[in-house]
Design a protein around this motif. Structure first.
Motif, PDB file in Angstrom:
ATOM      1  N   LEU A  59      32.113  41.144  79.015  1.00 62.35           N
ATOM      2  CA  LEU A  59      33.250  40.373  78.535  1.00 62.35           C
ATOM      3  C   LEU A  59      34.199  40.087  79.694  1.00 62.35           C
ATOM      4  CD1 LEU A  59      34.714  39.367  75.873  1.00 62.35           C
ATOM      5  CD2 LEU A  59      35.952  41.544  75.940  1.00 62.35           C
ATOM      6  N   PRO A  60      34.590  38.825  79.896  1.00 61.13           N
ATOM      7  CA  PRO A  60      35.582  38.537  80.946  1.00 61.13           C
ATOM      8  C   PRO A  60      36.911  39.205  80.626  1.00 61.13           C
ATOM      9  CG  PRO A  60      34.514  36.519  80.154  1.00 61.13           C
ATOM     10  CD  PRO A  60      34.127  37.613  79.205  1.00 61.13           C
ATOM     11  N   ARG A  61      37.621  39.594  81.666  1.00 62.80           N
ATOM     12  CA  ARG A  61      38.890  40.273  81.449  1.00 62.80           C
ATOM     13  C   ARG A  61      39.872  39.404  80.666  1.00 62.80           C
ATOM     14  NH1 ARG A  61      40.530  45.587  81.572  1.00 62.80           N
ATOM     15  NH2 ARG A  61      42.437  45.291  80.389  1.00 62.80           N
ATOM     16  N   GLU A  62      39.856  38.113  80.927  1.00 63.13           N
ATOM     17  CA  GLU A  62      40.790  37.248  80.203  1.00 63.13           C
ATOM     18  C   GLU A  62      40.453  37.179  78.719  1.00 63.13           C
ATOM     19  OE1 GLU A  62      37.852  34.620  82.562  1.00 63.13           O
ATOM     20  OE2 GLU A  62      39.084  36.416  82.888  1.00 63.13           O
ATOM     21  N   GLY A  63      39.166  37.325  78.385  1.00 59.37           N
ATOM     22  CA  GLY A  63      38.776  37.356  76.976  1.00 59.37           C
ATOM     23  C   GLY A  63      39.321  38.586  76.274  1.00 59.37           C
ATOM     24  N   TRP A  64      39.284  39.720  76.962  1.00 61.29           N
ATOM     25  CA  TRP A  64      39.856  40.950  76.394  1.00 61.29           C
ATOM     26  C   TRP A  64      41.362  40.827  76.227  1.00 61.29           C
ATOM     27  CZ3 TRP A  64      38.648  45.427  74.092  1.00 61.29           C
ATOM     28  CH2 TRP A  64      39.643  46.403  74.033  1.00 61.29           C
ATOM     29  N   ASP A  65      42.033  40.323  77.274  1.00 63.75           N
ATOM     30  CA  ASP A  65      43.485  40.199  77.220  1.00 63.75           C
ATOM     31  C   ASP A  65      43.926  39.279  76.081  1.00 63.75           C
ATOM     32  OD1 ASP A  65      43.685  41.887  79.377  1.00 63.75           O
ATOM     33  OD2 ASP A  65      43.856  40.283  80.855  1.00 63.75           O
ATOM     34  N   GLU A  66      43.170  38.201  75.869  1.00 65.87           N
ATOM     35  CA  GLU A  66      43.520  37.292  74.781  1.00 65.87           C
ATOM     36  C   GLU A  66      43.375  37.979  73.423  1.00 65.87           C
ATOM     37  OE1 GLU A  66      42.229  32.986  72.797  1.00 65.87           O
ATOM     38  OE2 GLU A  66      41.012  33.899  74.381  1.00 65.87           O
ATOM     39  N   ALA A  67      42.318  38.765  73.267  1.00 64.62           N
ATOM     40  CA  ALA A  67      42.105  39.470  71.997  1.00 64.62           C
ATOM     41  C   ALA A  67      43.247  40.435  71.717  1.00 64.62           C
ATOM     42  CB  ALA A  67      40.770  40.212  72.028  1.00 64.62           C
ATOM     43  N   VAL A  68      43.699  41.152  72.742  1.00 68.27           N
ATOM     44  CA  VAL A  68      44.808  42.088  72.561  1.00 68.27           C
ATOM     45  C   VAL A  68      46.095  41.341  72.218  1.00 68.27           C
ATOM     46  CG1 VAL A  68      46.241  43.824  73.707  1.00 68.27           C
ATOM     47  CG2 VAL A  68      43.767  43.829  74.058  1.00 68.27           C
ATOM     48  N   ASP A  69      46.337  40.241  72.922  1.00 68.91           N
ATOM     49  CA  ASP A  69      47.565  39.470  72.680  1.00 68.91           C
ATOM     50  C   ASP A  69      47.599  38.889  71.263  1.00 68.91           C
ATOM     51  OD1 ASP A  69      48.459  40.000  75.217  1.00 68.91           O
ATOM     52  OD2 ASP A  69      47.754  38.099  76.069  1.00 68.91           O
ATOM     53  N   ARG A  70      46.469  38.399  70.801  1.00 68.18           N
ATOM     54  CA  ARG A  70      46.451  37.689  69.527  1.00 68.18           C
ATOM     55  C   ARG A  70      46.217  38.591  68.315  1.00 68.18           C
ATOM     56  NH1 ARG A  70      43.015  32.215  69.985  1.00 68.18           N
ATOM     57  NH2 ARG A  70      43.794  32.150  67.834  1.00 68.18           N
ATOM     58  N   ALA A  71      45.554  39.725  68.517  1.00 65.24           N
ATOM     59  CA  ALA A  71      45.187  40.544  67.364  1.00 65.24           C
ATOM     60  C   ALA A  71      45.689  41.975  67.436  1.00 65.24           C
ATOM     61  CB  ALA A  71      43.668  40.540  67.186  1.00 65.24           C
ATOM     62  N   GLY A  72      46.278  42.374  68.564  1.00 71.16           N
ATOM     63  CA  GLY A  72      46.726  43.758  68.704  1.00 71.16           C
ATOM     64  C   GLY A  72      47.787  44.153  67.697  1.00 71.16           C
ATOM     65  N   ALA A  73      48.729  43.255  67.449  1.00 74.15           N
ATOM     66  CA  ALA A  73      49.801  43.573  66.499  1.00 74.15           C
ATOM     67  C   ALA A  73      49.278  43.747  65.084  1.00 74.15           C
ATOM     68  CB  ALA A  73      50.866  42.474  66.532  1.00 74.15           C
ATOM     69  N   HIS A  74      48.113  43.175  64.792  1.00 75.52           N
ATOM     70  CA  HIS A  74      47.512  43.278  63.460  1.00 75.52           C
ATOM     71  C   HIS A  74      46.454  44.391  63.386  1.00 75.52           C
ATOM     72  CE1 HIS A  74      49.511  39.487  62.628  1.00 75.52           C
ATOM     73  NE2 HIS A  74      48.928  38.949  63.692  1.00 75.52           N
ATOM     74  N   ARG A  75      46.323  45.151  64.480  1.00 77.31           N
ATOM     75  CA  ARG A  75      45.298  46.213  64.557  1.00 77.31           C
ATOM     76  C   ARG A  75      43.917  45.655  64.234  1.00 77.31           C
ATOM     77  NH1 ARG A  75      48.341  51.247  61.401  1.00 77.31           N
ATOM     78  NH2 ARG A  75      50.185  51.316  62.738  1.00 77.31           N
ATOM     79  N   ALA A  76      43.580  44.554  64.890  1.00 73.37           N
ATOM     80  CA  ALA A  76      42.315  43.878  64.587  1.00 73.37           C
ATOM     81  C   ALA A  76      41.666  43.314  65.846  1.00 73.37           C
ATOM     82  CB  ALA A  76      42.552  42.772  63.575  1.00 73.37           C
ATOM     83  N   VAL A  77      41.825  43.998  66.979  1.00 76.44           N
ATOM     84  CA  VAL A  77      41.254  43.503  68.228  1.00 76.44           C
ATOM     85  C   VAL A  77      39.732  43.432  68.144  1.00 76.44           C
ATOM     86  CG1 VAL A  77      40.959  43.987  70.687  1.00 76.44           C
ATOM     87  CG2 VAL A  77      43.204  44.261  69.616  1.00 76.44           C
ATOM     88  N   GLY A  78      39.127  44.485  67.627  1.00 72.29           N
ATOM     89  CA  GLY A  78      37.669  44.488  67.504  1.00 72.29           C
ATOM     90  C   GLY A  78      37.168  43.350  66.634  1.00 72.29           C
ATOM     91  N   ARG A  79      37.829  43.146  65.504  1.00 74.03           N
ATOM     92  CA  ARG A  79      37.430  42.069  64.596  1.00 74.03           C
ATOM     93  C   ARG A  79      37.588  40.703  65.255  1.00 74.03           C
ATOM     94  NH1 ARG A  79      33.937  42.720  61.564  1.00 74.03           N
ATOM     95  NH2 ARG A  79      33.170  40.778  62.403  1.00 74.03           N
ATOM     96  N   PHE A  80      38.641  40.524  66.042  1.00 79.96           N
ATOM     97  CA  PHE A  80      38.874  39.261  66.729  1.00 79.96           C
ATOM     98  C   PHE A  80      37.757  38.974  67.739  1.00 79.96           C
ATOM     99  CE2 PHE A  80      40.523  36.680  70.186  1.00 79.96           C
ATOM    100  CZ  PHE A  80      41.152  35.631  69.517  1.00 79.96           C
ATOM    101  N   LEU A  81      37.318  40.001  68.468  1.00 83.01           N
ATOM    102  CA  LEU A  81      36.254  39.803  69.450  1.00 83.01           C
ATOM    103  C   LEU A  81      34.980  39.286  68.797  1.00 83.01           C
ATOM    104  CD1 LEU A  81      36.771  43.018  71.621  1.00 83.01           C
ATOM    105  CD2 LEU A  81      37.207  40.656  72.329  1.00 83.01           C
ATOM    106  N   VAL A  82      34.703  39.741  67.593  1.00 83.94           N
ATOM    107  CA  VAL A  82      33.503  39.278  66.880  1.00 83.94           C
ATOM    108  C   VAL A  82      33.736  37.898  66.270  1.00 83.94           C
ATOM    109  CG1 VAL A  82      31.961  39.739  64.925  1.00 83.94           C
ATOM    110  CG2 VAL A  82      32.674  41.613  66.437  1.00 83.94           C
ATOM    111  N   ASP A  83      34.851  37.726  65.577  1.00 83.81           N
ATOM    112  CA  ASP A  83      35.117  36.457  64.900  1.00 83.81           C
ATOM    113  C   ASP A  83      35.254  35.294  65.875  1.00 83.81           C
ATOM    114  OD1 ASP A  83      35.052  37.805  62.525  1.00 83.81           O
ATOM    115  OD2 ASP A  83      37.233  37.902  62.260  1.00 83.81           O
ATOM    116  N   SER A  84      35.721  35.581  67.092  1.00 85.18           N
ATOM    117  CA  SER A  84      35.867  34.526  68.094  1.00 85.18           C
ATOM    118  C   SER A  84      34.574  34.242  68.849  1.00 85.18           C
ATOM    119  CB  SER A  84      36.972  34.904  69.088  1.00 85.18           C
ATOM    120  OG  SER A  84      36.623  36.086  69.793  1.00 85.18           O
ATOM    121  N   GLY A  85      33.517  34.983  68.532  1.00 82.34           N
ATOM    122  CA  GLY A  85      32.227  34.756  69.171  1.00 82.34           C
ATOM    123  C   GLY A  85      32.056  35.413  70.521  1.00 82.34           C
TER     124      GLY A  85
END
Length: 256
Positions: A59-85
């Protein structure tokens, strides 16, 4: 808990029985529980999921950072990584389970410090696949026994990894060759695990196997400080320089 004769953490056993939700804080890491099952773990001694995914090249680092930024507050980083492909379900589950068992091994290591539980606390990564406390304790014990069976010298786990020359004809596999190549005599196994993007326990296991093969130095236990010699019976204990000066003075005075 019949599979573990003596629980690694009696508090974890109790919390599992209570079906508690929150964070179990110990000296070497934290376990996160939902309904008494472990959903996440982290430890300063073990690389997190981010390191395993990004340093390993999945996973590119920017992909991880985006997942944390967009889904971290919802406690759903893992789910975001899958749903975003970015990851498939199976990839995420395998990587996350590996990180949980890895961090839990260190978090559950023996400690003399306090153990605390904060009810209701969750982790921003979210739930992927809950694991029973029994399974985590059983695996922690198995890993401890495996390390000692390979090379029963725990000093190599925290000391800098110092490579030693191979014997004629002695070879190692590609994974351990990469570990030896990264070992500069200053990096510890935990630092090497982060550098290589590998689980910390598997790095410890490789280091112990290399030590058993004579390819990594095993630090010697520090020798105890020697006891001071007992004072000579019947003689006063004085500074040796002062005693010498007194003898010289007496000798001079005798010849005056």
């Amino acid at each position: 808990m019949s599979a573990v004769a003596t629980p690694v953490s009696p508090m974890l056993v109790r919390l599992a029985a209570e079906k508690a939700t929150g964070a179990l804080l110990r000296d070497h890491g934290t376990l996160y529980l939902v309904d008494g099952r472990i959903v996440h773990a982290e430890s300063p001694a073990a690389p997190g999921v981010d390191v395993l995914l990004t340093t390993g090249g999945r996973l590119p680092r920017e992909g991880w950072d985006e997942a944390v930024d967009r889904a971290g507050a919802h406690r759903a980083v893992g789910r975001f990584l899958v749903d975003s492909g970015r990851l498939r379900d199976g990839e995420l589950e395998i990587c996350h389970l590996g990180a949980v068992f890895d961090a839990a091994f260190f978090a559950l290591s023996p400690t003399s410090g306090p153990t605390r539980f904060r009810y209701g606390v969750g982790h921003w990564f979210g739930t992927v696949r809950p694991v029973s406390a029994e399974a985590v304790e059983r695996e922690t014990v198995r890993r401890r026994e495996l390390l000692d069976a390979v090379w029963p010298y725990a000093a190599v786990d925290t000391a800098p990894v110092v490579p030693r020359p191979a014997a004629p004809g002695q070879t190692v596999g590609a994974r351990r060759r990469a570990l030896l190549a990264a070992a500069d005599g200053e990096r510890t196994p935990a630092e090497l695990a982060r550098l290589l993007g590998r689980p910390a326990f598997h790095t410890l296991l490789d280091v112990r196997r290399l030590a058993a093969a004579g390819l990594v130095a095993t630090p010697l236990d520090p020798a105890p400080d020697p006891a001071p010699p007992p004072p000579l019976a019947g003689l006063p204990v004085t500074d040796p320089d002062i005693a010498l000066l007194r003898r010289l003075r007496d000798a001079l005075e005798a010849h005056l």
